[in-house]
Design a protein around this motif. Structure first.
Motif, mmCIF file in Angstrom:
data_model
loop_
_atom_site.group_PDB
_atom_site.id
_atom_site.type_symbol
_atom_site.label_atom_id
_atom_site.label_comp_id
_atom_site.label_asym_id
_atom_site.label_seq_id
_atom_site.Cartn_x
_atom_site.Cartn_y
_atom_site.Cartn_z
ATOM 1 N N GLU A 430 0.518 -7.493 -1.176
ATOM 2 C CA GLU A 430 0.649 -6.295 -1.972
ATOM 3 C C GLU A 430 1.904 -5.650 -2.275
ATOM 4 O O GLU A 430 2.364 -4.700 -2.338
ATOM 5 N N GLN A 435 0.744 -4.887 -8.422
ATOM 6 C CA GLN A 435 0.180 -3.253 -8.531
ATOM 7 C C GLN A 435 -0.620 -3.321 -9.468
ATOM 8 O O GLN A 435 -1.762 -2.714 -9.519
ATOM 9 N N TRP A 438 -4.112 -4.800 -8.219
ATOM 10 C CA TRP A 438 -4.607 -4.760 -6.916
ATOM 11 C C TRP A 438 -6.098 -4.369 -7.185
ATOM 12 O O TRP A 438 -6.901 -4.398 -6.159
ATOM 13 N N THR A 474 -4.821 -3.760 8.025
ATOM 14 C CA THR A 474 -5.665 -2.474 7.302
ATOM 15 C C THR A 474 -7.027 -2.496 8.091
ATOM 16 O O THR A 474 -7.619 -1.419 7.869
ATOM 17 N N GLN A 486 -12.407 0.094 -0.286
ATOM 18 C CA GLN A 486 -11.031 0.238 -0.830
ATOM 19 C C GLN A 486 -10.142 -0.215 0.152
ATOM 20 O O GLN A 486 -10.211 0.148 1.425
ATOM 21 N N PRO A 488 -5.831 0.308 0.689
ATOM 22 C CA PRO A 488 -4.784 1.070 0.035
ATOM 23 C C PRO A 488 -3.563 0.392 -0.284
ATOM 24 O O PRO A 488 -3.360 -0.724 0.389
#
Length: 628
Positions: A430, A435, A438, A474, A486, A488
Motif C-alpha cells: 500500500e 494509491q 488500490w 488489518t 474494503q 483501508p
C-alpha cells in the motif's frame, strides 16, 4: 549462361545414344579440356581410362557427383570412375539442398547446424535413415502380404471343408484386409473452440487465450506432438472460434470469426490466435447463471456451412464454460434466484438430441471443458448420454470431459487438495505508488474470496498484512464470510522485511486444522528483499517440519516497477514458490482467481486438451488405417 560458354568442350552422355556415339563420348571424356555430363547409370562399370599426359600432369580425371546416392556402393562405384588402372584423379560431391529435401526429407537450413568437417558423416547418416525407412516399409508390406495370404488360405480351407458359416466369417475378414485403405501421407485437423464469453468467465479470459495459443502454435503444439507420434504423416491444422453468450443477449449471443468466402476455419494460425484473444477480451452479459450450450453446439456444427467448413479428416469441437445448460441445473442450485431463466430447456426448442444429431452428422468429437464441474456435471452426463444413445451413433462416439478445476464437494466434507483448509495470508503493498490502483487491488482480493466461497471452502480463514515502509495487520484469522469487503489505504515508501515478519508470525499461528498460504504482492523494489526472503525461508522450514510439505508461496509483481530479481529471491524461499506477473488490476484479479482455484488452469487446459487430442487422432488412425 555458364553452360553455353562451355561450347564445344561439353559432351552429353545418355542411355538413349547409339553405341558408336556412346563410345566416342566415353573415349573423349578423359582428354584435356573435355567436360562430360552424364546420367547416373554411367557411374557403374564405364571405363573412362585416361591416356592424356596433359590430364595426368594436372592431377588426372576429376569426377563431380551431383546427387546423394541412396546406396553407398553406388557412390563408391562413381568414385571409381577416376584414377583408373593406377592413374591419378580426384572426386567431389556437390549437392543441391532442395534435392536433399525432396529425396531424403532434410529440412531447409538443417545442414547449417552441422560443422563443415562433419558434413559427410551427416550425409551418410541421412542416407542411412532413409535406408531404414525403406527397410521398415518393406517389412510392413511383407507382413501385410503374409496376413492376406494366411487369410486367403483360411477362407479356401473352410470352402473345401464345406463349412459355410466359417467360410463367410473368413471371407469378411479377407475382404476387410484387402479393402483396408493405405496409410495417408497427410491429414487435416479441424479444431474449433466454442468459448463461453459471459461475465462469469472473465477471470479465465487471459489464461484461455494464451493457453489456446500454446496448443495451436509453437514447439508444444498439437501438430508438433502428432508429428513426433506419426513422423511419416504431414498434419495440417485449421482453427475456428465461436464466442457464445446466453439466449437473452440476442444480437451479441454469437461472436464468430469468419474468414475468406464465409468460411469459419483458417490455416493462418497467427490470424486464428488474434481472433481468439479478441473474443476472450469481451466477456460480458449472461444474465442468469445457466447458459445456452445446446445453441452454441448446434450453431457450430449445423450453421457453419462454408465450402470448406468441417471438411477435414478429423474434426473436434472444444467447449469451455463454467455453467450448466438451461433445464439442467443441479438440484442443489436450482432453487436459487436468477439461476436459470429457462428451467424447462432451450427457449428456441433445441434439445440435447438436436445437439447430438448436429455433431454426429459431421462426425465431430466434442470436448467439454468445465471451470465449475459441480455446476456442469448434469449437463455433461445428459449430453454424453444423448450422444451415446443416439440412433445415428454407429461408431459409439461419446464426449471427452475435462474438469479444469476440482469438483466441489458437499459442504460438510469440504477440504483443500491436501486434506486441510487454508489460512490465506495476503501481504499487500500500500505504498504511495499504489494509491491509484488500490480499488482494483481490493476488487481482486474480493474475487479471490468469492472464488473460494464458490468452491465451498468455507472453513478457510483469511489474514491481511498491508505494508509501505512499515507494516500493519488489518485482517486476522477471519472466516470467508467474516472478511471485510474494503481494506483501508494509507501510503508511504516500500520495505519488505517488516511485512514478512508480520506475515510469518500470522502463518506460524495457523491452526493445526489448516495450512498456511502466502500471497505477496508489490509494485516496487526494496533494499531489504533478502531479509524478507530469509524470514519466509525460516517459515518454510517450520511448515515443512509440521506437514512434510513446502510452504505455498505466491509472489506477484504488479505493473512495470517491480524487480523480477527480488521477487524471485522471495519466491525462492520455498521450493513451491511461484512468481506471477500482472500488468494491471484486471491481470491481478485473474492471478488471484487462478490461485484461489488451487490449480494452474493454464497448464491443465494445455496438457489435458493436447493429450486428449493426440489420443483422438491416434485412435482414428488406428481404427481406419491400421484396422486395429
Amino acid at each position: 549462361p555458364t553452360y553455353r560458354q562451355l561450347s564445344r568442350h561439353k559432351k552429353l552422355l545418355t542411355e538413349d545414344m547409339n553405341t558408336t556415339d556412346k563410345g566416342y563420348v566415353i573415349n573423349k571424356a578423359a582428354t584435356a579440356g573435355s567436360i562430360t555430363l552424364s546420367s547416373r547409370v554411367f557411374g557403374r562399370g564405364t571405363d573412362f581410362f585416361c591416356k592424356d599426359d596433359v590430364v595426368q600432369a594436372n592431377g588426372g580425371v576429376h569426377v563431380i557427383q551431383t546427387f546423394l546416392s541412396e546406396q553407398l556402393s553406388e557412390e563408391i562405384q562413381i568414385q571409381g570412375r577416376t584414377s583408373r588402372q593406377g592413374k591419378r584423379g580426384s572426386y567431389q560431391l556437390v549437392l543441391l539442398e532442395s534435392d536433399l529435401e525432396s529425396e531424403f526429407g532434410v529440412r531447409q537450413g538443417e545442414k547449417n547446424n552441422v560443422p563443415k568437417k562433419d558434413l559427410y558423416d551427416w550425409l551418410c547418416n541421412v542416407r542411412m535413415l532413409k535406408h531404414k525407412k525403406q527397410c521398415k516399409l518393406m517389412e510392413e508390406n511383407l507382413s501385410e502380404a503374409i496376413e492376406k495370404d494366411t487369410a486367403t488360405h483360411k477362407y479356401f480351407n473352410q470352402l473345401i471343408a464345406r463349412n459355410a458359416e466359417e467360410a463367410t466369417k473368413e471371407f469378411e475378414n479377407l475382404y476387410h484386409l484387402v479393402k483396408k485403405p493405405p496409410m495417408p501421407s497427410s491429414l487435416i485437423l479441424d479444431l474449433a473452440f466454442a468459448i463461453d464469453v459471459t461475465g462469469s468467465m472473465a477471470p479465465y479470459s487471459k489464461c484461455i487465450g494464451t493457453t489456446i495459443e500454446t496448443i495451436i502454435s509453437g514447439n508444444n503444439s498439437i501438430l508438433e506432438k502428432l508429428k513426433s507420434t506419426f513422423p511419416e504423416i504431414e498434419f495440417k491444422l485449421r482453427v475456428g472460434c465461436l464466442g457464445f453468450r446466453d439466449f437473452d443477449d440476442v444480437q451479441n449471443q454469437f461472436q464468430e470469426n469468419v474468414w475468406n468466402k464465409g468460411e469459419h476455419f483458417t490455416e493462418n494460425i497467427a490470424d486464428a490466435i488474434r481472433g481468439i484473444k479478441s473474443t476472450c477480451q469481451q466477456m460480458t452479459g449472461g444474465g442468469d447463471f445457466a447458459e445456452d450450450h445446446i445453441g452454441a453446439i448446434h450453431h457450430c456444427a449445423s450453421n457453419w456451412n462454408g465450402i470448406d467448413d468441417w471438411t477435414s479428416d478429423i474434426k473436434c469441437l472444444i467447449l469451455l464454460t463454467d455453467a450448466p445448460s438451461h433445464g439442467l441445473a443441479m438440484p442443489s442450485f436450482s432453487g436459487k434466484s436468477n439461476y436459470d431463466s429457462y428451467p424447462t430447456g432451450q427457449p428456441d426448442g433445441l434439445t440435447l438430441s438436436d445437439a447430438a444429431s448436429s455433431l454426429l452428422s459431421k462426425e465431430i468429437s466434442l470436448f467439454f471443458c468445465s471451470f465449475d464441474p459441480s455446476a456442469t456435471s448434469r449437463t455433461e452426463e445428459e449430453l454424453s448420454k444423448s450422444i451415446k444413445d443416439h440412433p445415428d451413433n454407429k461408431s459409439e462416439r461419446g464426449i471427452t470431459r475435462i474438469p479444469m478445476v476440482p469438483k466441489r464437494q458437499p459442504q460438510s466434507t469440504v477440504s483443500s487438495s491436501n486434506g486441510q483448509s487454508k489460512h490465506i495470508v495476503f501481504v499487500l503493498d500500500e505504498s504511495g505508488s499504489m494509491q491509484g490502483f488500490w480499488g482494483g487491488v481490493v476488487c481482486a482480493y474480493g474475487k479471490y474470496i468469492a472464488k473460494r466461497k464458490q468452491s465451498q471452502s468455507d472453513s478457510d480463514i483469511v489474514s491481511v498484512v498491508q505494508f509501505s515502509n512499515g507494516s500493519r495487520v488489518t485482517v486476522q484469522k477471519k472466516t470467508l464470510s467474516e472478511t471485510p469487503q474494503q481494506l483501508p489505504f494509507l501510503s508511504g515508501g516500500t520495505a519488505f522485511h517488516p511485512a514478512a515478519l508480520d506475515a510469518c508470525k500470522l502463518a506460524r499461528g495457523t491452526p493445526l486444522t489448516h495450512t498456511p498460504l502466502i500471497i505477496f504482492m508489490s509494485d516496487g523494489q526494496a533494499s531489504d528483499a533478502t531479509s524478507a526472503a530469509r524470514e519466509f525461508s525460516l517459515l518454510n522450514d517450520h511448515v515443512s517440519h509440521q506437514s512434510n510439505s513446502d510452504l505455498e508461496l505466491h509472489v506477484i509483481g504488479f505493473g512495470s516497477g517491480s524487480s523480477h530479481a527480488q521477487l524471485n529471491t522471495i519466491a525462492g524461499a520455498s521450493r513451491s514458490g511461484k512468481v506471477h506477473k500482472s500488468a494491471n488490476t484486471a491481470d491481478l484479479a485473474s492471478v488471484f482467481v487462478s490461485i484461489a482455484t488451487n490449480q494452474n488452469v493454464s497448464s491443465l487446459l494445455e496438457s489435458e486438451i493436447s493429450k486428449r487430442m493426440s489420443e483422438a487422432v491416434s485412435e482414428k488412425l488406428s481404427l481406419e488405417y491400421f484396422g486395429s
